[in-house]
Write an enzyme that holds these catalytic residues in place. Structure first.
Site, PDB file in Angstrom:
ATOM      1  N   GLU A  12      31.957  19.598   4.348  1.00 22.89           N
ATOM      2  CA  GLU A  12      32.866  18.464   4.537  1.00 22.89           C
ATOM      3  C   GLU A  12      34.125  18.977   5.231  1.00 22.89           C
ATOM      4  O   GLU A  12      34.698  19.971   4.814  1.00 22.89           O
ATOM      5  CB  GLU A  12      33.288  17.874   3.194  1.00 22.89           C
ATOM      6  CG  GLU A  12      32.147  17.450   2.311  1.00 22.89           C
ATOM      7  CD  GLU A  12      32.601  17.349   0.861  1.00 22.89           C
ATOM      8  OE1 GLU A  12      33.601  16.672   0.575  1.00 22.89           O
ATOM      9  OE2 GLU A  12      31.952  17.977   0.015  1.00 22.89           O
ATOM     10  N   ARG A  56      28.182  11.538   6.615  1.00 20.82           N
ATOM     11  CA  ARG A  56      29.137  10.567   6.108  1.00 20.82           C
ATOM     12  C   ARG A  56      30.452  10.726   6.882  1.00 20.82           C
ATOM     13  O   ARG A  56      30.978  11.834   7.021  1.00 20.82           O
ATOM     14  CB  ARG A  56      29.359  10.814   4.610  1.00 20.82           C
ATOM     15  CG  ARG A  56      30.256   9.785   3.950  1.00 20.82           C
ATOM     16  CD  ARG A  56      30.349  10.068   2.452  1.00 20.82           C
ATOM     17  NE  ARG A  56      31.349   9.214   1.841  1.00 20.82           N
ATOM     18  CZ  ARG A  56      32.025   9.501   0.726  1.00 20.82           C
ATOM     19  NH1 ARG A  56      31.767  10.646   0.087  1.00 20.82           N
ATOM     20  NH2 ARG A  56      32.925   8.678   0.250  1.00 20.82           N
ATOM     21  N   TYR A  58      34.270   9.140   7.002  1.00 21.31           N
ATOM     22  CA  TYR A  58      35.108   8.231   6.216  1.00 21.31           C
ATOM     23  C   TYR A  58      36.576   8.575   6.210  1.00 21.31           C
ATOM     24  O   TYR A  58      37.005   9.676   6.566  1.00 21.31           O
ATOM     25  CB  TYR A  58      34.573   8.090   4.803  1.00 21.31           C
ATOM     26  CG  TYR A  58      34.608   9.309   3.901  1.00 21.31           C
ATOM     27  CD1 TYR A  58      33.736  10.376   4.095  1.00 21.31           C
ATOM     28  CD2 TYR A  58      35.474   9.363   2.817  1.00 21.31           C
ATOM     29  CE1 TYR A  58      33.736  11.454   3.237  1.00 21.31           C
ATOM     30  CE2 TYR A  58      35.475  10.450   1.951  1.00 21.31           C
ATOM     31  CZ  TYR A  58      34.607  11.487   2.172  1.00 21.31           C
ATOM     32  OH  TYR A  58      34.613  12.562   1.326  1.00 21.31           O
ATOM     33  N   ASP A  60      39.477   8.545   3.559  1.00 22.26           N
ATOM     34  CA  ASP A  60      39.796   8.469   2.137  1.00 22.26           C
ATOM     35  C   ASP A  60      41.231   7.990   1.996  1.00 22.26           C
ATOM     36  O   ASP A  60      41.865   7.670   2.990  1.00 22.26           O
ATOM     37  CB  ASP A  60      39.662   9.882   1.542  1.00 22.26           C
ATOM     38  CG  ASP A  60      38.944   9.851   0.211  1.00 22.26           C
ATOM     39  OD1 ASP A  60      38.974   8.785  -0.425  1.00 22.26           O
ATOM     40  OD2 ASP A  60      38.371  10.880  -0.179  1.00 22.26           O
ATOM     41  N   THR A  69      28.747  16.650   6.685  1.00 25.89           N
ATOM     42  CA  THR A  69      27.433  16.789   7.333  1.00 25.89           C
ATOM     43  C   THR A  69      26.344  16.291   6.396  1.00 25.89           C
ATOM     44  O   THR A  69      26.485  16.338   5.173  1.00 25.89           O
ATOM     45  CB  THR A  69      27.072  18.256   7.660  1.00 25.89           C
ATOM     46  OG1 THR A  69      26.829  18.958   6.421  1.00 25.89           O
ATOM     47  CG2 THR A  69      28.158  18.946   8.458  1.00 25.89           C
TER      48      THR A  69
HETATM   49  N1  LIG Z   1      22.004  18.291  -3.587  1.00 33.26           N
HETATM   50  C1  LIG Z   1      22.898  18.764  -2.733  1.00 33.26           C
HETATM   51  N2  LIG Z   1      23.232  20.075  -2.711  1.00 33.26           N
HETATM   52  C2  LIG Z   1      24.158  20.548  -1.855  1.00 33.26           C
HETATM   53  N3  LIG Z   1      24.833  19.785  -0.997  1.00 33.26           N
HETATM   54  C3  LIG Z   1      24.553  18.470  -0.982  1.00 33.26           C
HETATM   55  C4  LIG Z   1      23.585  17.895  -1.827  1.00 33.26           C
HETATM   56  N4  LIG Z   1      23.526  16.566  -1.576  1.00 33.26           N
HETATM   57  C5  LIG Z   1      24.423  16.331  -0.616  1.00 33.26           C
HETATM   58  N5  LIG Z   1      25.061  17.470  -0.258  1.00 33.26           N
HETATM   59  C6  LIG Z   1      26.161  17.650   0.702  1.00 33.26           C
HETATM   60  O1  LIG Z   1      27.365  17.473  -0.021  1.00 33.26           O
HETATM   61  C7  LIG Z   1      28.357  16.875   0.807  1.00 33.26           C
HETATM   62  C8  LIG Z   1      28.924  15.654   0.082  1.00 33.26           C
HETATM   63  O2  LIG Z   1      29.988  15.143   0.834  1.00 33.26           O
HETATM   64  P1  LIG Z   1      31.012  14.068   0.250  1.00 33.26           P
HETATM   65  O3  LIG Z   1      32.190  14.018   1.154  1.00 33.26           O
HETATM   66  O4  LIG Z   1      30.324  12.794  -0.032  1.00 33.26           O
HETATM   67  O5  LIG Z   1      31.450  14.846  -1.045  1.00 33.26           O
HETATM   68  P2  LIG Z   1      31.801  14.552  -2.520  1.00 33.26           P
HETATM   69  O6  LIG Z   1      32.283  15.842  -3.010  1.00 33.26           O
HETATM   70  O7  LIG Z   1      30.625  13.931  -3.216  1.00 33.26           O
HETATM   71  O8  LIG Z   1      32.871  13.443  -2.462  1.00 33.26           O
HETATM   72  P3  LIG Z   1      34.386  13.357  -2.042  1.00 33.26           P
HETATM   73  O9  LIG Z   1      34.628  14.241  -0.878  1.00 33.26           O
HETATM   74  O10 LIG Z   1      34.487  11.899  -1.722  1.00 33.26           O
HETATM   75  O11 LIG Z   1      35.139  13.776  -3.254  1.00 33.26           O
HETATM   76  C9  LIG Z   1      27.679  16.551   2.123  1.00 33.26           C
HETATM   77  O12 LIG Z   1      27.999  17.507   3.098  1.00 33.26           O
HETATM   78  C10 LIG Z   1      26.181  16.610   1.774  1.00 33.26           C
HETATM   79  O13 LIG Z   1      25.350  16.974   2.851  1.00 33.26           O
HETATM   80 MG   LIG Z   2      34.125  14.687   0.888  1.00 35.97          MG
END
Ligand SMILES: Nc1ncnc2c1ncn2[C@@H]1O[C@H](COP(=O)(O)OP(=O)(O)OP(=O)(O)O)[C@@H](O)[C@H]1O
Ligand SMILES: [Mg+2]
Length: 471
Positions: A12, A56, A58, A60, A69
């Site tokens: 991210e 994704r 976005y 925030d 990614t």
């Molecule tokens: N099972 C998994 N194991 C490792 N990485 C994953 C898995 N599923 C998804 N991902 C990766 O984790 C990341 C999630 O990104 P996202 O920005 O939604 O993070 P988050 O930590 O859930 O939320 P936020 O950033 O909103 O706090 C993406 O890069 C995605 O490809």
């Molecule tokens: Mg994130």
């Protein structure tokens, strides 16, 4: 313990954003972010969407646009998808410039892939690695820490701070080793339990300690070395353990010392230098790689990682950086800044140097300083423009991301009313239908096939193409 030679990974990246006209910012940070997302909102009615390549995109709270990614399962693939995020945001910036011009506001839109803005606010680059549920993340994380606090020697992005050059942007921004709170205490390893998958089998380890990288080899070294260390820990490989007493204190000191000679105090009252930690881990990684199962990231790629890792540590040990001067972000940037500093009279505090520091991270390939160097062949490539362009439109073919892309492709083509996140896909009409793919390694799923068929069968009554998307 389960070892994952083929491992799900995602990165991210939050970007800095500004619009400048005649040397001045034309809009406030939140306003310009709203402009940047106008085309996204026009198309998807949301500032939080999954793109056609299953990533994704976005906005925030705050004003730092983010690209996460899609799930990848090998190193160069992940690099391609990380760089694809730059491509998508650079397109949005170009569209925003046109809108600003049409509205008489004008200005150039800048997106920076770095981690600290001019006011000292920090934003993140988060790495996600799937690990087994059997592992205690707290223990595992503690064993990873000595590697992680010294990893900046390999892949820091460098910056000028308080009148001197430091090798990492994020080193100053983490306050804790391993914990479950993100914003408040900024731990290097976040143990928040959101696996985005089957919670009885998987954990998602969330690292917030790395700098954003511009140079492809630096990114490859950051992710590749970390993958190898995670594999060794999973396999209980003979990897030296260092019980560092105060890792967070040291991470900041290491950032100040490009010789790698920072002494880390260990619990047995001895010390080890940052460089020695890296050398010891690298030696173990070479042994591991010699017998590693050739899956996920190909061994041939990891051999390149190990070669660059060794060359970088030698450069630090000898202080002759020539052999890595086109591959390691902080080295590339320091050379550039030193040349300008000498021309400008030798003062690290010169505001022009701060501008150059920032311009290095400009993602516009025709304007940014990093890209200027790369286009001239002064920075080496790890991948190709073609592979990056492919990743900008196509989901990783080898993970769950490809299923999400198939779903999105049909839903968007047929104008369905739908929602989607990392695990779920849902069609609202004619009857609500939800499918979840709990296995991020899956590339085939009967439920997704049925959902796609359901959309085709009901194409007349799917919705009004509103396309609401949940992150
Ligand atoms: N099972 C998994 N194991 C490792 N990485 C994953 C898995 N599923 C998804 N991902 C990766 O984790 C990341 C999630 O990104 P996202 O920005 O939604 O993070 P988050 O930590 O859930 O939320 P936020 O950033 O909103 O706090 C993406 O890069 C995605 O490809
Ligand atoms: Mg994130």
């Amino acid at each position: 313990m389960t070892v994952y030679p083929r491992r799900i990974m995602g990165v991210e990246t939050e970007f800095g954003l500004t619009a400048i006209r005649d040397g001045k910012a034309v809009l406030g940070p939140e306003e310009i972010a709203r402009y940047l997302f106008k085309p996204v909102v026009a198309q998807y009615k949301s500032t939080n969407i999954f793109t056609d390549n299953a990533a994704r995109l976005y906005l925030d709270v705050g004003a730092h646009p983010e690209y996460a990614t899609a799930e990848c399962d090998s190193l160069t693939q992940l690099l391609n998808h990380d760089k694809a995020g730059e491509v998508l945001f650079n397109d949005l910036a170009a569209q925003t410039e046109k809108t600003l011009a049409a509205e008489g506001i004008g200005g150039d839109v800048y997106l920076f892939k770095n981690n600290v803005d001019s006011a000292g606010n920090s934003y993140g680059t988060h790495e996600n690695y799937l690990i087994s549920r059997e592992l205690s993340l707290k223990n595992f994380g503690k064993r990873l820490l000595p590697f992680l606090i010294t990893r900046q020697l390999l892949c820091g992005a460098g910056m000028i701070k308080n009148g001197r050059f430091v090798i990492s942007q994020r080193a100053d921004q983490v306050w804790e080793g391993v914990s479950s709170a993100t914003t408040r205490t900024r731990p290097i390893i976040n143990t928040r339990d959101e696996p985005h998958g089957d919670s009885s089998r998987f954990r998602r380890m969330h690292l917030i300690v790395g700098d954003s990288n511009m140079a492809e080899p630096s990114f490859a070294l950051k992710i590749g070395s970390t993958q190898l260390v995670i594999e060794m820990l999973e396999a209980d490989w003979d990897i030296p353990t260092f019980d560092v007493v105060e890792p967070i204190k040291h991470i900041k000191q290491i950032a100040l010392d490009p010789t790698g000679q920072t002494e880390l105090a260990l619990k047995d009252d001895t010390t080890v230098t940052a460089l020695e930690v890296q050398q010891a881990v690298l030696e173990a990684a070479k042994g591991w790689l010699a017998q590693r199962q050739d899956e996920g990231t190909p061994n041939a790629e990891l051999e390149k990682v190990v070669e660059l890792w060794g060359r970088t540590l030698t450069a630090i040990g000898t202080q002759n950086f020539e052999p890595v001067s086109g591959e390691i972000d902080w080295v590339i940037k320091r050379n550039l800044l030193e040349r300008y500093r000498d021309r400008l009279g030798g003062d690290w505090n010169d505001p022009k140097l701060a501008q150059i520091d920032l311009a290095y991270h400009d993602i516009n390939p025709r304007r940014g300083l990093f890209y200027h160097l790369q286009n001239k062949g002064l920075v080496q490539r790890w991948t190709t423009d073609e592979a990056i362009a492919h990743a900008a439109t196509t989901a990783p073919e080898t993970t769950r991301a490809t299923l999400r892309a198939q779903f999105l492709d049909t839903a968007r083509e047929l104008g369905a009313h739908y929602t989607v996140d990392w695990v779920h896909m849902k069609v609202d009409r004619p009857e609500p239908q939800t499918v979840d793919v709990q296995d991020p390694f899956a590339t085939e799923d009967v439920g997704v096939d049925k959902l796609v068929a359901y959309m085709h069968d009901n194409r007349e009554v799917l919705g009004n193409a509103q396309g609401g998307i949940r992150g």
